[in-house]
Design a protein around this motif. Structure first.
Motif, short mmCIF file in Angstrom:
data_model
loop_
_atom_site.label_atom_id
_atom_site.label_comp_id
_atom_site.label_asym_id
_atom_site.label_seq_id
_atom_site.Cartn_x
_atom_site.Cartn_y
_atom_site.Cartn_z
N GLN A 191 -37.17 -111.57 -25.16
CA GLN A 191 -36.05 -111.35 -24.24
C GLN A 191 -36.17 -110.05 -23.46
OE1 GLN A 191 -32.11 -112.39 -25.64
NE2 GLN A 191 -32.96 -113.22 -27.54
N LEU A 192 -37.20 -109.27 -23.73
CA LEU A 192 -37.37 -107.99 -23.05
C LEU A 192 -37.94 -108.20 -21.65
CD1 LEU A 192 -38.85 -105.39 -25.56
CD2 LEU A 192 -36.54 -105.54 -24.69
N LYS A 193 -37.42 -107.43 -20.71
CA LYS A 193 -38.02 -107.39 -19.38
C LYS A 193 -39.20 -106.42 -19.37
CE LYS A 193 -33.64 -108.48 -17.09
NZ LYS A 193 -32.58 -107.99 -16.17
N LEU A 194 -39.17 -105.45 -20.27
CA LEU A 194 -40.25 -104.48 -20.38
C LEU A 194 -41.50 -105.17 -20.94
CD1 LEU A 194 -40.26 -101.32 -19.93
CD2 LEU A 194 -40.16 -101.14 -22.42
N ARG A 195 -42.64 -104.84 -20.41
CA ARG A 195 -43.91 -105.40 -20.88
C ARG A 195 -44.24 -104.85 -22.27
NH1 ARG A 195 -48.69 -107.00 -22.30
NH2 ARG A 195 -50.31 -107.48 -20.76
N THR A 196 -44.51 -105.72 -23.22
CA THR A 196 -44.95 -105.34 -24.55
C THR A 196 -46.26 -106.05 -24.85
OG1 THR A 196 -43.68 -107.14 -25.57
CG2 THR A 196 -42.59 -105.00 -25.40
N PRO A 197 -46.98 -105.65 -25.88
CA PRO A 197 -48.21 -106.38 -26.22
C PRO A 197 -47.93 -107.85 -26.49
CG PRO A 197 -48.09 -104.30 -27.43
CD PRO A 197 -46.77 -104.47 -26.76
N ILE A 198 -48.80 -108.72 -25.99
CA ILE A 198 -48.67 -110.14 -26.29
C ILE A 198 -48.82 -110.33 -27.80
CG2 ILE A 198 -49.70 -112.42 -25.95
CD1 ILE A 198 -50.74 -111.36 -23.24
N CYS A 199 -47.92 -111.09 -28.38
CA CYS A 199 -47.96 -111.35 -29.82
C CYS A 199 -48.39 -112.79 -30.05
CB CYS A 199 -46.59 -111.10 -30.45
SG CYS A 199 -46.54 -111.38 -32.23
N TYR A 200 -49.49 -112.95 -30.77
CA TYR A 200 -50.01 -114.28 -31.07
C TYR A 200 -49.51 -114.79 -32.41
CZ TYR A 200 -53.23 -113.16 -27.28
OH TYR A 200 -53.77 -112.80 -26.07
N PHE A 201 -49.19 -113.86 -33.31
CA PHE A 201 -48.67 -114.26 -34.62
C PHE A 201 -47.83 -113.12 -35.18
CE2 PHE A 201 -48.82 -114.25 -39.25
CZ PHE A 201 -48.41 -115.54 -39.55
N ALA A 202 -46.69 -113.49 -35.78
CA ALA A 202 -45.83 -112.51 -36.47
C ALA A 202 -45.20 -113.23 -37.65
CB ALA A 202 -44.74 -111.99 -35.53
N GLY A 203 -45.53 -112.80 -38.85
CA GLY A 203 -45.02 -113.48 -40.02
C GLY A 203 -44.95 -112.59 -41.24
N THR A 204 -44.08 -112.98 -42.17
CA THR A 204 -43.91 -112.27 -43.43
C THR A 204 -43.97 -113.28 -44.57
OG1 THR A 204 -42.49 -110.61 -42.37
CG2 THR A 204 -42.40 -110.74 -44.78
N SER A 205 -44.71 -112.94 -45.61
CA SER A 205 -44.86 -113.85 -46.75
C SER A 205 -43.66 -113.73 -47.68
CB SER A 205 -46.13 -113.52 -47.51
OG SER A 205 -45.99 -112.29 -48.21
N GLN A 206 -43.61 -114.59 -48.70
CA GLN A 206 -42.54 -114.55 -49.68
C GLN A 206 -42.60 -113.28 -50.53
OE1 GLN A 206 -42.89 -118.23 -51.86
NE2 GLN A 206 -41.85 -119.43 -50.27
N THR A 207 -43.74 -112.62 -50.52
CA THR A 207 -43.89 -111.37 -51.28
C THR A 207 -43.71 -110.14 -50.39
OG1 THR A 207 -46.29 -111.44 -50.97
CG2 THR A 207 -45.40 -112.43 -52.99
N ASP A 208 -43.13 -110.36 -49.19
CA ASP A 208 -42.84 -109.28 -48.24
C ASP A 208 -44.08 -108.63 -47.65
OD1 ASP A 208 -40.14 -109.47 -48.02
OD2 ASP A 208 -39.69 -108.00 -49.58
N ARG A 209 -45.21 -109.30 -47.67
CA ARG A 209 -46.39 -108.81 -46.95
C ARG A 209 -46.33 -109.37 -45.53
NH1 ARG A 209 -50.30 -106.54 -50.34
NH2 ARG A 209 -51.21 -105.83 -48.38
N SER A 210 -46.54 -108.51 -44.54
CA SER A 210 -46.40 -108.90 -43.15
C SER A 210 -47.72 -108.83 -42.41
CB SER A 210 -45.37 -108.01 -42.44
OG SER A 210 -44.10 -108.12 -43.03
N ALA A 211 -47.83 -109.64 -41.36
CA ALA A 211 -49.03 -109.65 -40.53
C ALA A 211 -48.66 -109.86 -39.08
CB ALA A 211 -49.99 -110.74 -40.99
N LEU A 212 -49.36 -109.17 -38.20
CA LEU A 212 -49.21 -109.33 -36.76
C LEU A 212 -50.58 -109.48 -36.13
CD1 LEU A 212 -46.63 -106.48 -36.08
CD2 LEU A 212 -46.21 -108.88 -35.55
#
Length: 338
Positions: free
Chosen positions: A81-102
């Motif tokens: 929803q941002l008008k400001l340019r941000t890095p393109i995100c191909y994947f964003a997720g968090t596991s059930q053990t709270d480990r995250s990956a981008l």
């Protein structure tokens, strides 16, 4: 996994990724988590296919998992929803053990800012314009309330935070006392006693969306699309726009340069906000900045625990940031905030 991500993201037709190569991460930048460039090798390369990605993973530490999850939520909920340019995100997720990956866009042109060495006045103006564009879009917007996680970036309660600060401040003062004069230490101790009030001031309106860690290490200059791209959104939250302005001035801008050009930069920010129909008088902005740099110094002992001081650059940068923050205490009436 990467092939599955590309298919899910409905990227232009690209051939299968058959192997990857990990590139070295930025070293000595005080990162919380694991950051690595990823070179993609395709069965058949095409011009539409990204040749590199930036991979970010949380580490085992609690603070890394907390902040990484926050950045995942940013890319999932807010970035589209941002008008400001941000890095393109191909994947964003968090596991059930709270480990995250981008998996994020890798910038192959331009250059990253450098909080230690500062930047030109023209570059600083570009950052302040970008800040105003970010803040202007969300200024006093009820839409920000839809994301509960934006309310606070501190996992601990205010009482827990105050207890930790009371315990850690004496040791911090002993270690860095040569950089913190007695008058400043007295104000800091008062601030710790009233930290709940200071945090409440942070939430005083008008509220907008802030980056939360607006320093030059998180700014990319010279991309072909836009002159400035902000990245590393793990600290984003609802707050007054002065949050970002104070952070930049007290962390990324050499003292003499700030004192010479600060009024110009603040007026650049104010004028850009005016294009959104927002009127923010300079004295009011300065009052908000004073409140935020007060909170910045008294919570600095917490950041010490999250820095890797085995790296020489981290040591130098920390001392530089403390010196710059202390100079802002000299220039702003931080005692009046209390």
């Amino acid at each position: 996994w990467i092939n599955a991500v590309f298919q899910q993201d409905r990227l232009p037709q690209i051939d299968e990724v058959v192997s990857i190569e990990l590139q070295s991460k930025r070293d000595g930048y005080g990162l919380v988590g694991i950051l690595s460039g990823v070179k993609l090798n395709y069965r058949k390369s095409t011009s539409d296919a990204p040749q590199y990605l930036m991979a970010k993973f949380s580490s085992d530490s609690e603070i890394s998992q907390f902040s990484s999850k926050r950045e995942v939520l940013f890319y999932r909920d807010v970035a589209p929803q941002l008008k400001l340019r941000t890095p393109i995100c191909y994947f964003a997720g968090t596991s059930q053990t709270d480990r995250s990956a981008l998996l994020l866009e890798y910038f192959s042109e331009g250059s990253c800012g450098d909080s230690l060495n500062g930047c030109t006045l023209e570059q600083a103006e570009l950052v302040f314009i970008s800040a105003a564009e970010l803040h202007g879009q969300w200024w006093d917007s009820p839409a920000l309330q839809q994301w509960d996680w934006l309310g606070s970036r501190n996992k601990a309660s205010v009482n827990e935070l105050q207890a930790v600060l009371r315990k850690s401040w004496p040791g911090f003062r002993e270690e860095y006392g040569s950089m913190i004069p007695d008058w400043a230490s007295k104000i800091a101790v008062k601030g710790i006693d009233r930290v709940s009030e200071l945090i409440s001031k942070r939430a005083e309106g008008p509220i907008t969306l802030v980056h939360g860690d607006m320093q030059l290490d998180n700014v990319w200059f010279g991309h072909r699309d836009v002159p400035v791209i902000l990245f590393d959104w793990a600290g984003t939250m609802r707050a007054h726009g002065a949050e970002d302005i104070a952070h930049f001035l007290s962390d990324s801008y050499p003292v003499d340069q700030r004192r010479e050009t600060e009024d110009r930069l603040l007026n650049t920010y104010i004028e850009k906000l005016r294009s959104f129909g927002i009127v923010l008088p300079l004295p009011v902005l300065r009052e908000h900045i004073a409140a935020r740099i007060l909170l910045t110094l008294i919570t600095t002992p917490l950041s010490v625990a999250n820095r890797d001081f085995s790296k020489e650059r981290t040591k130098i940068q920390f001392h530089s940031s403390l010196e710059r923050c202390m100079a802002m205490w000299e220039d702003y009436p931080v005692g009046d905030v209390l």
